[in-house]
Design a protein around this motif. Structure first.
Motif, PDB file in Angstrom:
ATOM      1  N   ALA A 151       0.850  -1.195   0.000  1.00  0.00           N
ATOM      2  CA  ALA A 151       0.000   0.000   0.000  1.00  0.00           C
ATOM      3  C   ALA A 151       0.882   1.241   0.000  1.00  0.00           C
ATOM      4  CB  ALA A 151      -0.912  -0.006   1.224  1.00  0.00           C
ATOM      5  N   THR A 181      -3.546   6.557   2.028  1.00  0.00           N
ATOM      6  CA  THR A 181      -3.203   5.476   1.107  1.00  0.00           C
ATOM      7  C   THR A 181      -3.721   5.836  -0.282  1.00  0.00           C
ATOM      8  OG1 THR A 181      -3.326   3.915   2.922  1.00  0.00           O
ATOM      9  CG2 THR A 181      -3.431   3.001   0.710  1.00  0.00           C
ATOM     10  N   LEU A 189      -2.622   0.724  -4.431  1.00  0.00           N
ATOM     11  CA  LEU A 189      -2.340  -0.640  -3.989  1.00  0.00           C
ATOM     12  C   LEU A 189      -1.742  -1.426  -5.150  1.00  0.00           C
ATOM     13  CD1 LEU A 189      -5.695  -1.450  -2.132  1.00  0.00           C
ATOM     14  CD2 LEU A 189      -3.615  -0.465  -1.163  1.00  0.00           C
ATOM     15  N   LEU A 244      -7.773  -1.825   5.367  1.00  0.00           N
ATOM     16  CA  LEU A 244      -6.539  -1.038   5.304  1.00  0.00           C
ATOM     17  C   LEU A 244      -6.372  -0.157   6.536  1.00  0.00           C
ATOM     18  CD1 LEU A 244      -6.744  -0.067   1.534  1.00  0.00           C
ATOM     19  CD2 LEU A 244      -5.009  -1.549   2.567  1.00  0.00           C
ATOM     20  N   THR A 270      -2.703   0.949   7.234  1.00  0.00           N
ATOM     21  CA  THR A 270      -1.829   1.735   6.368  1.00  0.00           C
ATOM     22  C   THR A 270      -2.098   3.228   6.530  1.00  0.00           C
ATOM     23  OG1 THR A 270      -3.373   1.663   4.512  1.00  0.00           O
ATOM     24  CG2 THR A 270      -1.804  -0.149   4.692  1.00  0.00           C
TER      25      THR A 270
END
Ligand code: SF4
Length: 753
Positions: free
Chosen positions: A81, A88, A91, A436, A455
């Motif tokens: 990520a 983020t 991906l 995430l 992330t």
């Protein structure tokens, strides 16, 4: 994209360095990041405001990469990520991960649109005066804790049910221990898209739910309705392994696909054999020598010469691999018969490798269990229903009546991050973090622990379900002593090989060697409602319902990227169509976009026709996934064929998707098809050109006239623009394909279509 050395180093610092994660990821001034990710949506785009004060180890505008695990399906692929300024932004597959080796499917890529989805629950909600209304987390947790206490004190614990999305890893065991603490039974682990017949048959035949398919060891692959390059089984590793096997021109296995609809796997096949739905068993019996070719031809509607060629090639080629997808009422028996064929041909251990199987298919509850649960709910036998990451009110056939039965349950709790048809009926919403945004793990293959880490900071006021369960357990005098830990992350660390230090060392790579010791014992299948063989008098066409390759069982429907990407087979976007063979459509006077009504014993849908040559001519095919009334603004597009599918099951407890006949009639009216494809043909433009493999191997340019190719395409599916009826079951006499003009191309090259 893989992280460069500098970025990978940054990830290591980010994970194990001295900066606290929440400080590190803190983003100031962003409250509605979602609108930056809306694809083609017309909403106003707001700007993300980066750090006003950057942590020491970040550079504004420079990306940091986190290794984590995709949870969009149970395969648990490794993800890198890319995070910039605390958000983020991209991906990609983790190139070192043993499951996906750097690949990431469209659903994995679109996970970002789940993270920033504008329809996500902003925080907890409780039903008051019949309406779901925002509440604080403290209020929500008090309500939940109170309901748990009441359920137990009134002797209703045995009537409490928890449905969780199917996943491998530590959470299922953690959840069952939590439920046991309240005197409740273990959870139901549900994946609406799984092939339950294949899983049950594989267990019986091979001892594992899903073996590794070693395509490179096979010289011939016969797939009988098993769409292994798309939605069937361990999709990403199967795609990678098949591509590797086919890239070796000397040893590439031939692929023959048998089935009423030419799927993505069928389009990659060297030959497609279009049998009638429900007759696949006759092909397997013929290959086993149990049924004469003529009898198989009569049953399947396939030309006996085509079957004779298949039988000869199969008998003469080793090693081979026979794959069968369930989907019919005889799905379990069909896959068992195909597996027996593999055993008798010595393929097990050579091309079918149970010892290297995938763990993501174990302990799965079947649709029959969910249907039985619906019956319990209807009879007042369920006191408390909790659902996380699953949407049975949409993904089961409407005739099961799950949504109607839910209304009979006194209290329903949803942990969904998004509104859907199941959470719509809940009394309390405790929205989970996106994958995430939270900690977790998975064990996709034995001996590999795949790690999941946040992330970025949560976009909305959500909480990880695992932490919610710990919170309410701490409030319960009977359970509190079992939860001395602060949160789920601490619990994971305490179990990880090497503890916190081991976890920190493994996080930058995203996975580690080791096992979580999950049980792989199968669940008992409750009594199933096996349908009878197809009643031929119940309609004029066979109805084939299949999972959409991008939207799947519907969980991707509110992501514009997945709506917008053309279906790799039909090229349709944002729309549900009735796929029909061009010859059949021609006979009924139907052009592309003309409306037809598809009617079964349980309902009817009116939708536009798509003339797709890859449809068996007695078949109408419709994809699942679209047509949600309650799953967000984008998910309303299209229609849901599960509304008209009768609730019949195979002997493994799976839904029988291809065992129904429907009456298909012209409805009148016409709509434009939403498609990126003006024509399926090249019309002589030479956009894609081909050379015979034999010529390529020999290094000669060749002068292929294209005639042999025309025959093969036409006998299997018929041309899009028919110039006359072809004989039943695939004629050997092909018709000239529009645009197939080999003389217009470079020497040795010709148009494949
Ligand atoms: S197959 Fe696709 S959706 Fe499933 S885990 Fe892998 S990347 Fe995610």
């Amino acid at each position: 994209m893989s992280p460069d050395t500098e970025s990978a180093g940054a990830a290591r610092v980010a994970v194990s360095g001295g900066v606290k994660r929440r400080e590190f990821l803190k983003v100031l001034g962003v409250s509605t990041a979602a609108t930056t990710m809306l694809g083609c949506a017309s909403e106003k785009v707001e700007k993300l405001i980066p750090y006003l004060v950057s942590p020491d180890q970040t550079v504004p505008g420079v990306s940091t990469y986190y290794a984590t695990t995709c949870r969009e399906c149970s395969a648990a692929c490794g993800v890198m990520a890319e995070t910039r300024d605390g958000r983020t932004i991209k991906l990609e597959g983790n190139p070192e991960h043993p499951v996906n080796r750097g690949a990431l499917c469209a659903r994995g890529q679109a996970s970002l649109q789940g993270l920033y989805n504008p329809d996500r629950y902003r925080g907890p909600m409780a039903r008051r005066n019949g309406q779901l209304q925002p509440v604080t987390w403290e209020e929500a947790l008090q309500i939940f804790a109170q309901k748990l206490g009441e359920t137990r004190s009134r002797g209703g614990a045995a009537g409490a049910v928890f449905i969780n999305q199917h996943e491998s890893g530590s959470f299922p065991g953690f959840l069952d221990a939590w439920l046991a603490g309240f005197g409740m039974s273990g959870h139901l682990s549900y994946d609406a898209g799984a092939d339950h017949a294949a899983i049950a048959a594989n267990r019986q035949s091979y001892g594992v739910a899903w073996p590794k398919l070693d395509f490179s060891a096979a010289r011939l692959v016969v797939s009988i309705g098993a769409d292994f390059l798309d939605s069937w089984g361990a999709m990403v590793p199967q795609q990678l392994d098949f591509a590797d096997a086919r890239s070796d021109h000397e040893k590439a296995p031939r692929l023959i696909y048998v089935g009423p609809r030419r799927s993505l796997t069928g389009l990659n096949a060297d030959r497609w054999i279009d049998c009638r739905p429900g007759t696949e068993m006759a092909i397997v019996r013929m290959l086993s020598g149990q049924l004469p070719i003529e009898a198989a031809s009569q049953t399947t509607g396939v030309n006996s010469a085509v079957l004779d060629a298949l039988a000869r090639e199969f008998a003469a080629t080793a090693p081979s691999m026979v794959l069968a997808g369930g989907g019919g009422v005889d799905g379990l028996e069909l896959v068992l018969a195909a597996n027996a064929l593999n055993q008798s041909r010595g393929n097990v251990g050579v091309t079918i490798k149970p010892g290297e199987g995938y763990l993501g298919f174990d302990r799965m509850a079947t649709p029959a269990e969910l249907r039985a649960l619906g019956e319990r709910m209807n009879s007042g036998g369920v006191s408390l229903l909790m659902v996380r990451g699953a949407n049975p009110a949409f993904t089961l056939p409407k005739s099961v009546g799950f949504a109607a039965a839910m209304v009979r349950v006194p209290f329903k709790v949803s942990f969904s991050s998004y509104p859907d048809e199941t959470s719509e009926l809940a009394d309390l919403i405790l929205p989970d973090h996106h994958s995430l945004e939270q900690w977790g793990d998975a064990e996709p293959v034995r001996g590999t622990i795949s790690l999941q880490q946040p992330t970025m900071d949560p976009v909305f006021d959500t909480r990880a379900t695992s932490d919610v369960l710990i919170d309410v357990a701490k409030r319960d005098p009977g359970s509190a002593a079992r939860y001395p830990i602060a949160d789920y992350r601490s619990w994971l660390m305490s179990r990880f090989p090497g503890g916190a230090a081991g976890l920190s060392a493994a996080l930058p790579r995203g996975f580690a060697a080791g096992s979580l010791g999950e049980s792989t014992a199968p669940r008992p299948v409750p009594p199933v409602r096996v349908g009878t063989p197809i009643d031929q008098s119940s309609g004029n066409m066979y109805l084939v319902v299949y999972p959409h390759p991008l939207i799947g069982d519907g969980r991707g429907a509110n992501k514009p990227w997945l709506q917008e990407i053309p279906d790799p087979v039909t090229k349709i976007c944002w729309q549900t169509v009735a796929e029909m063979n061009p010859l059949t459509a021609e006979r009924m006077g139907l052009a592309n976009g003309d409306l037809v009504t598809v009617k079964t014993a349980t309902g009817s849908l009116t939708l536009p026709v798509l003339r797709y040559p890859g449809t068996q001519r007695d078949t109408v095919a419709i994809a699942t996934g679209r047509g949600h009334p309650h799953a967000g603004r984008y998910a309303k597009a299209g229609l849901n064929p599960l509304e008209i599918l009768p609730a019949i099951e195979d002997r493994a407890g799976g839904v029988a998707f291809v065992s129904t006949k429907a009456n298909v009639t012209k409805a009148g009216g016409h709509v434009l098809l939403v498609t990126t494809e003006g024509s399926a043909r090249q019309h002589g433009r030479g956009i894609g050109q081909a050379i015979a493999l034999a010529d390529l191997r020999a290094g000669r340019p060749g002068h292929d006239t294209g005639a042999s190719h025309v025959t093969e395409v036409a006998q299997n599916g018929g041309p899009e623009t028919p110039q006359g009826e072809r004989p039943a079951g695939g004629a050997e006499h092909g018709e000239e394909m529009p645009g197939d003009a080999p003389h217009q191309f470079l020497p040795g090259l010709r148009s494949p279509v």
